[in-house]
Scaffold this motif. Structure first.
Motif, mmCIF file in Angstrom:
data_model
loop_
_atom_site.group_PDB
_atom_site.id
_atom_site.type_symbol
_atom_site.label_atom_id
_atom_site.label_comp_id
_atom_site.label_asym_id
_atom_site.label_seq_id
_atom_site.Cartn_x
_atom_site.Cartn_y
_atom_site.Cartn_z
ATOM 1 N N ASP A 89 44.033 39.809 47.252
ATOM 2 C CA ASP A 89 45.400 40.294 46.996
ATOM 3 C C ASP A 89 46.399 39.144 47.060
ATOM 4 O OD1 ASP A 89 44.579 42.891 46.694
ATOM 5 O OD2 ASP A 89 45.119 43.514 48.725
ATOM 6 N N THR A 103 34.789 43.575 43.261
ATOM 7 C CA THR A 103 34.026 44.407 44.192
ATOM 8 C C THR A 103 33.427 43.532 45.279
ATOM 9 O OG1 THR A 103 33.463 45.809 42.292
ATOM 10 C CG2 THR A 103 32.252 46.214 44.342
ATOM 11 N N LEU A 135 33.973 47.730 48.546
ATOM 12 C CA LEU A 135 35.427 47.763 48.355
ATOM 13 C C LEU A 135 35.721 47.325 46.939
ATOM 14 C CD1 LEU A 135 36.940 46.019 51.515
ATOM 15 C CD2 LEU A 135 37.166 48.420 50.850
ATOM 16 N N GLN A 136 36.489 48.121 46.211
ATOM 17 C CA GLN A 136 36.749 47.788 44.810
ATOM 18 C C GLN A 136 38.232 47.943 44.463
ATOM 19 O OE1 GLN A 136 35.203 50.296 41.322
ATOM 20 N NE2 GLN A 136 33.881 48.503 41.264
ATOM 21 N N ARG A 137 38.729 46.994 43.700
ATOM 22 C CA ARG A 137 40.108 47.115 43.191
ATOM 23 C C ARG A 137 40.188 46.556 41.784
ATOM 24 N NH1 ARG A 137 45.936 44.664 45.439
ATOM 25 N NH2 ARG A 137 47.043 45.281 43.558
ATOM 26 N N GLN A 138 40.982 47.223 40.943
ATOM 27 C CA GLN A 138 41.202 46.745 39.585
ATOM 28 C C GLN A 138 42.593 46.128 39.483
ATOM 29 O OE1 GLN A 138 39.767 49.117 36.064
ATOM 30 N NE2 GLN A 138 41.917 49.028 35.504
ATOM 31 N N PHE A 139 42.657 44.938 38.917
ATOM 32 C CA PHE A 139 43.919 44.217 38.718
ATOM 33 C C PHE A 139 44.224 44.178 37.216
ATOM 34 C CE2 PHE A 139 41.991 42.696 42.606
ATOM 35 C CZ PHE A 139 43.059 42.540 43.481
ATOM 36 N N LYS A 156 42.198 43.202 32.269
ATOM 37 C CA LYS A 156 41.892 43.673 33.622
ATOM 38 C C LYS A 156 40.684 42.983 34.253
ATOM 39 C CE LYS A 156 39.471 47.752 31.839
ATOM 40 N NZ LYS A 156 39.380 49.211 31.773
ATOM 41 N N THR A 188 38.063 43.725 37.589
ATOM 42 C CA THR A 188 37.650 44.605 38.671
ATOM 43 C C THR A 188 36.852 43.770 39.671
ATOM 44 O OG1 THR A 188 37.490 46.405 37.076
ATOM 45 C CG2 THR A 188 36.465 46.772 39.230
ATOM 46 N N TRP A 191 42.791 49.005 47.152
ATOM 47 C CA TRP A 191 41.344 48.976 47.282
ATOM 48 C C TRP A 191 40.830 50.371 47.542
ATOM 49 C CZ3 TRP A 191 38.726 44.531 46.249
ATOM 50 C CH2 TRP A 191 39.503 43.371 46.153
ATOM 51 N N LYS A 192 39.754 50.693 46.905
ATOM 52 C CA LYS A 192 39.125 51.970 47.203
ATOM 53 C C LYS A 192 37.687 51.727 47.664
ATOM 54 C CE LYS A 192 37.856 52.827 42.383
ATOM 55 N NZ LYS A 192 37.995 53.692 41.202
ATOM 56 N N ALA A 230 39.021 40.872 50.697
ATOM 57 C CA ALA A 230 39.852 41.747 49.860
ATOM 58 C C ALA A 230 41.327 41.381 50.054
ATOM 59 C CB ALA A 230 39.608 43.211 50.227
#
Lengths: 79, 79
Positions: free
Chosen positions: B75, B54, B12-16, B50, B52, B1-2, B71
């Motif tokens: 995961d 958020t 908070l964002q993450r790409q899967f 993918k 993303t 997470w970034k 978040a």
């Protein structure tokens, strides 16, 4: 639909509104099913009460006739 | 997470990543189900291969402890 430019790539984009998250997600799934049937895949942004659909042709880094057809078929899903 | 800043709002964002569109969409649906269960709704960008995700708290225009929990639960959906 509006024509947008994103990182120098022309795309077709439309935002659809819904009364809640579940309705928005149901529409996302219908567009995803259409995408699989067409073998052409948009970007689908699902948020509470709205879905933003963006069509473009990756191979061309731009728009092909097929994107306009897919946009029309997306509209037909809510009519 | 970034941690990202979007229009002055911390998120908070993450790409899967996934092998195809259908797998990506299946994950989007799982996160959507989690969102409904939590009563807290992220932005879900589904593309070929993918997704993303958020998370942020609209009411605060920023982050709340709940976003970090969601978040972590996101995961857990892929582990």
């Amino acid at each position: 639909w509006k024509l947008i430019g994103e990182d120098g790539v022309q795309k077709l984009q439309r935002q659809f509104s819904f009364p809640d998250f579940v309705s928005a997600m149901a529409f996302t799934q219908r567009v995803a099913d259409l995408a699989e049937a067409e073998g052409h895949h948009p970007a689908l942004l699902t948020e509470w009460g709205k879905v933003t659909v963006t069509w473009w042709t990756h191979k061309l880094d731009g728009l092909h006739q097929n994107d306009f057809i897919c946009a029309a078929r997306t509209d037909a899903l809510i009519e």
